[in-house]
Scaffold this active site. Sequence first.
Site, PDB file in Angstrom:
ATOM      1  N   ASN A 195       0.919  -1.226   0.044  1.00  0.00           N
ATOM      2  CA  ASN A 195       0.020   0.042   0.226  1.00  0.00           C
ATOM      3  C   ASN A 195       0.916   1.239  -0.178  1.00  0.00           C
ATOM      4  O   ASN A 195       1.479   1.632   0.961  1.00  0.00           O
ATOM      5  CB  ASN A 195      -0.849  -0.024   1.237  1.00  0.00           C
ATOM      6  CG  ASN A 195      -1.753   1.379   1.260  1.00  0.00           C
ATOM      7  OD1 ASN A 195      -1.788   2.068   0.365  1.00  0.00           O
ATOM      8  ND2 ASN A 195      -2.477   1.557   2.619  1.00  0.00           N
ATOM      9  N   TRP A 196       1.084   2.060  -1.386  1.00  0.00           N
ATOM     10  CA  TRP A 196       1.990   3.100  -1.438  1.00  0.00           C
ATOM     11  C   TRP A 196       1.334   4.236  -0.763  1.00  0.00           C
ATOM     12  O   TRP A 196       2.129   5.242  -0.890  1.00  0.00           O
ATOM     13  CB  TRP A 196       2.456   3.140  -2.746  1.00  0.00           C
ATOM     14  CG  TRP A 196       3.204   2.167  -3.451  1.00  0.00           C
ATOM     15  CD1 TRP A 196       3.692   1.262  -2.457  1.00  0.00           C
ATOM     16  CD2 TRP A 196       3.501   1.824  -4.603  1.00  0.00           C
ATOM     17  NE1 TRP A 196       4.747   0.564  -3.436  1.00  0.00           N
ATOM     18  CE2 TRP A 196       4.442   1.031  -4.685  1.00  0.00           C
ATOM     19  CE3 TRP A 196       3.178   2.461  -5.841  1.00  0.00           C
ATOM     20  CZ2 TRP A 196       5.246   0.168  -5.666  1.00  0.00           C
ATOM     21  CZ3 TRP A 196       3.821   1.963  -7.155  1.00  0.00           C
ATOM     22  CH2 TRP A 196       4.857   1.016  -7.149  1.00  0.00           C
ATOM     23  N   LYS A 197       0.138   4.264  -0.178  1.00  0.00           N
ATOM     24  CA  LYS A 197      -0.301   5.397   0.133  1.00  0.00           C
ATOM     25  C   LYS A 197      -0.517   6.593  -0.897  1.00  0.00           C
ATOM     26  O   LYS A 197      -0.408   6.335  -2.111  1.00  0.00           O
ATOM     27  CB  LYS A 197      -0.221   5.773   1.629  1.00  0.00           C
ATOM     28  CG  LYS A 197      -0.278   4.398   2.420  1.00  0.00           C
ATOM     29  CD  LYS A 197      -0.096   4.873   3.888  1.00  0.00           C
ATOM     30  CE  LYS A 197      -0.236   3.551   4.631  1.00  0.00           C
ATOM     31  NZ  LYS A 197      -0.037   3.626   6.176  1.00  0.00           N
ATOM     32  N   HIS A 232      -9.409   1.374   4.833  1.00  0.00           N
ATOM     33  CA  HIS A 232      -8.050   1.485   5.547  1.00  0.00           C
ATOM     34  C   HIS A 232      -8.289   2.556   6.530  1.00  0.00           C
ATOM     35  O   HIS A 232      -9.334   3.522   6.622  1.00  0.00           O
ATOM     36  CB  HIS A 232      -7.124   2.235   4.528  1.00  0.00           C
ATOM     37  CG  HIS A 232      -5.669   2.243   4.999  1.00  0.00           C
ATOM     38  ND1 HIS A 232      -5.420   3.306   6.032  1.00  0.00           N
ATOM     39  CD2 HIS A 232      -4.748   1.142   5.003  1.00  0.00           C
ATOM     40  CE1 HIS A 232      -4.152   3.028   6.230  1.00  0.00           C
ATOM     41  NE2 HIS A 232      -3.640   1.725   5.865  1.00  0.00           N
ATOM     42  N   GLU A 283      -6.957   5.019   7.641  1.00  0.00           N
ATOM     43  CA  GLU A 283      -6.550   6.315   7.277  1.00  0.00           C
ATOM     44  C   GLU A 283      -7.928   6.922   6.492  1.00  0.00           C
ATOM     45  O   GLU A 283      -8.221   8.145   6.547  1.00  0.00           O
ATOM     46  CB  GLU A 283      -5.437   6.446   6.461  1.00  0.00           C
ATOM     47  CG  GLU A 283      -4.175   6.298   7.263  1.00  0.00           C
ATOM     48  CD  GLU A 283      -2.830   5.721   6.447  1.00  0.00           C
ATOM     49  OE1 GLU A 283      -2.993   5.808   5.260  1.00  0.00           O
ATOM     50  OE2 GLU A 283      -1.949   5.169   7.134  1.00  0.00           O
ATOM     51  N   GLU A 286      -5.128  -4.578  10.945  1.00  0.00           N
ATOM     52  CA  GLU A 286      -4.439  -3.311  10.836  1.00  0.00           C
ATOM     53  C   GLU A 286      -4.390  -2.710  12.403  1.00  0.00           C
ATOM     54  O   GLU A 286      -5.365  -1.670  12.308  1.00  0.00           O
ATOM     55  CB  GLU A 286      -4.124  -2.405   9.929  1.00  0.00           C
ATOM     56  CG  GLU A 286      -3.876  -3.026   8.550  1.00  0.00           C
ATOM     57  CD  GLU A 286      -3.509  -1.929   7.497  1.00  0.00           C
ATOM     58  OE1 GLU A 286      -2.196  -2.362   6.914  1.00  0.00           O
ATOM     59  OE2 GLU A 286      -3.925  -1.078   7.388  1.00  0.00           O
ATOM     60  N   GLY A 321       2.565   2.668  10.547  1.00  0.00           N
ATOM     61  CA  GLY A 321       3.462   3.843  10.708  1.00  0.00           C
ATOM     62  C   GLY A 321       4.216   4.435  11.738  1.00  0.00           C
ATOM     63  O   GLY A 321       4.869   5.557  11.861  1.00  0.00           O
ATOM     64  N   SER A 377       3.634  -1.515  10.604  1.00  0.00           N
ATOM     65  CA  SER A 377       5.047  -1.489  10.652  1.00  0.00           C
ATOM     66  C   SER A 377       5.639  -2.786  10.496  1.00  0.00           C
ATOM     67  O   SER A 377       6.575  -3.406  10.990  1.00  0.00           O
ATOM     68  CB  SER A 377       5.432  -1.281  12.169  1.00  0.00           C
ATOM     69  OG  SER A 377       5.001   0.160  12.253  1.00  0.00           O
TER      70      SER A 377
HETATM   71  P1  13P Z   1       2.978   0.818   7.659  1.00  0.00           P
HETATM   72  O1  13P Z   1       3.710  -0.337   7.160  1.00  0.00           O
HETATM   73  O2  13P Z   1       3.784   1.922   7.200  1.00  0.00           O
HETATM   74  O3  13P Z   1       2.913   0.650   9.338  1.00  0.00           O
HETATM   75  O4  13P Z   1       1.685   1.031   7.250  1.00  0.00           O
HETATM   76  C1  13P Z   1       0.742  -0.198   7.237  1.00  0.00           C
HETATM   77  C2  13P Z   1      -0.387   0.162   6.519  1.00  0.00           C
HETATM   78  O5  13P Z   1      -0.891   1.161   6.694  1.00  0.00           O
HETATM   79  C3  13P Z   1      -0.761  -0.606   5.362  1.00  0.00           C
HETATM   80  O6  13P Z   1      -1.961  -0.427   4.835  1.00  0.00           O
END
Ligand code: 13P
Length: 252
Positions: free
Chosen positions: A10-12, A96, A98, A168, A174, A214
């Site tokens: 997931n590159w966001k 997600h 976010e 998650e 993050g 993470s």
């Molecule tokens: P990180 O791997 O940067 O903690 O992010 C996880 C995530 O939100 C994947 O969708």
Amino acid sequence: MTRTPLIVANWKMNHGLDETIKFVAEISRSTLPDKVEVVLCPPYTSLHTLSVALGEGATIKAGAQNCHFEIKGAYTGEVSVEFLKELSCEYVIIGHSERRQYFKEDNKFLNKKLHCAIEAKLIPIYCIGELESERESGDTFNVIARQMQEGLAGLAKDQIGEMVFAYEPVWAIGTGKTATPEIAQEVHAFIRKWIATNFGTLYAELPRILYGGSVTPDNAGALIAQRDIDGALVGGASLSASNFLKIISVCR
Ligand code: 13P
């Protein structure tokens, strides 16, 4: 029941066109393990470039990070599942944390997206997970059960069987604070048991349940070794092709 491991990037809101092309060139130089499925979820605007770079019939699949709950209409700025399919997407991340946090998407709203994606024959990766305060107050399982109950309302058993779930924990995203394999396994087992209770044991064994939060090359192996952890949804560590390849290679 053996489920094929699935590793999703997931590159966001990272990696535009040039970085997408470079990433695919780098990852394509390596031979992936036979028994692993790999999906890259770039921003919408990099999806076409990604699909072209991967090429037709590629083993690495494309996925989107979000979708709308209607096929078309007056929804300024939104993207339909039909458009995602035109871009050769096979997967779509839904719910997600976010999206839940910054865009106020709740379980009932996400339920509409899940129905829409499944009807369009996209595979949803439905994200669930508790906040740090919810874990501290002992509410983790209640939160997960509500996200499942409300998010999956009206879906049929066979549709559940074809979905992917991603646990998650929000406190691990993050932050560098990964859930221990034991903590993650406990929640994954709860999710599978919840599916068994509500949709039947057979259907509980089918969906892949990914861990996200993470994940790094160093901790991926111990997480994926757990019985109910079928892969990873990787944020930060998926931005570098070499780190992402290391995570994929733990599935050898
Ligand atoms: P990180 O791997 O940067 O903690 O992010 C996880 C995530 O939100 C994947 O969708």
